[in-house]
Scaffold this active site. Structure first.
Site, PDB file in Angstrom:
ATOM      1  N   CYS A 194      -7.442 -14.007 -29.550  1.00 40.16           N
ATOM      2  CA  CYS A 194      -8.209 -14.579 -29.138  1.00 40.16           C
ATOM      3  C   CYS A 194      -8.786 -14.742 -27.763  1.00 40.16           C
ATOM      4  CB  CYS A 194      -8.359 -17.075 -28.842  1.00 40.16           C
ATOM      5  SG  CYS A 194      -6.520 -16.638 -28.706  1.00 40.16           S
ATOM      6  N   SER A 195      -9.258 -15.552 -26.808  1.00 40.71           N
ATOM      7  CA  SER A 195     -10.030 -15.166 -25.445  1.00 40.71           C
ATOM      8  C   SER A 195      -8.583 -15.210 -24.344  1.00 40.71           C
ATOM      9  CB  SER A 195     -10.922 -15.426 -24.840  1.00 40.71           C
ATOM     10  OG  SER A 195     -10.976 -16.770 -25.642  1.00 40.71           O
TER      11      SER A 195
END
Lengths: 96, 210
Positions: B113-114
């Site tokens: 994801c981040s």
């Protein structure tokens, strides 16, 4: 998964290729690969439970596992000593 | 920063809302209507993120470069070290600072994801969240860094950290040559957000402005 597992620093481990979909934190590129435990991070709630609203599941040991890049990628370009370190929960690991 | 103090335009500002902003706004509205969140909580969260920035990371690095004992504390217990400099990185996630050395260059990515040390650095840059960076940083880190203008020497180990779980990572870059005598403030200006992720390294001022 009731399996008791614990690994120590420097131990060789393999990432299991569990047939588990949905919100899992073991990316495909490390599944089935062999690496070395480089750090014990402690116990954490399992994100695979939390993501589905299960907050009372057991905590899982989290490990930093280091791989040689050349073991992960065919034709890896770079130094043979280049590594990748990733955080993997205990139930995705077995001794190797 | 937009005029309303956060990242999305509001109706009536004359800007076009993208499908994702519309979706986020609809979700926000629903969460408030259903009593899951209040408007005040959303605003608090936005202020929290806005109060964090890469300048925090630069301060930590500059302090570590000039104070060996602080550097050791930063590496051993990142959260406490941030408190020493008046930052508040409290929260459920843990932090690990990885140190660049003449032998090892570190690069951070989150392939799933981040994940990013937001409590210290604020929001990640868009490229960090892009599919391209997330997929290529693990597989061809040297090519990615080259595109950012940095080429680690061939004999240096490139160590990629994929933050897939409960830990957030930040790089402690090496202090550049030619910065002897510089104070903490000047040094902090050399430390960019990119160097805290590891896609680049800080350079001495003469090169910096070249």
């Amino acid at each position: 998964m009731g399996r008791e597992v614990s690994f120590s620093d420097g131990e060789t481990v393999r990432v299991l290729d569990l047939d588990k979909s949905g919100h899992v934190r073991a990316p495909r590129y490390v599944r089935g690969k062999t690496g070395t435990v480089s750090h014990l991070l402690g116990k954490f709630k399992n994100p695979e439970d939390l993501a589905y609203g299960k907050y009372d599941g057991p905590e899982k040991e989290l490990y930093r596992v280091a791989f040689r890049q050349s073991d992960l990628w065919q034709g890896y370009e770079g130094n043979l000593d280049d590594t990748l370190v990733i955080d993997i929960y205990e139930h995705w690991l077995e001794g190797a | 920063m937009s005029e309303n103090g956060h990242d999305h335009p509001h109706p009536g500002t004359g800007r076009t809302a993208t499908p994702s902003t519309l979706r986020v706004r609809a979700m926000e509205k629903l969460l408030v209507e259903k009593g899951v969140l209040t408007e005040a909580e959303i605003q608090d969260r936005i202020s929290y993120m806005d109060s964090r920035s890469p300048a925090n990371g630069a301060k930590l690095v500059a302090k570590a470069w000039t104070d060996e004992a602080f550097k050791n504390r930063l590496l051993e217990d990142t959260k406490s070290a941030t408190f020493e400099l008046g930052m508040d990185a409290s929260g459920p996630v843990e932090f690990i600072v990885v140190e660049n050395t003449p032998e090892v260059h570190n690069l951070i990515v989150c392939t799933l994801c981040s994940c990013y040390p937001r409590a210290i650095l604020g929001r990640p840059p868009d490229w960090y969240k892009s599919f391209e960076y997330r997929s290529r940083a693990v597989k061809e880190p040297r090519a990615v860094m080259r595109e950012f203008g940095y080429e680690p020497p061939e004999n240096v180990e490139v160590r990629v950290h994929d933050s897939t779980a409960d830990i957030r990572y930040m790089v402690l870059p090496m202090r550049p040559e030619g910065t002897r005598g510089m104070g903490e403030e000047g040094l902090a200006e050399l430390v960019s957000r990119d160097s805290l992720v590891g896609v680049s390294v800080p350079e001495a001022p003469s090169h910096f402005n070249a």
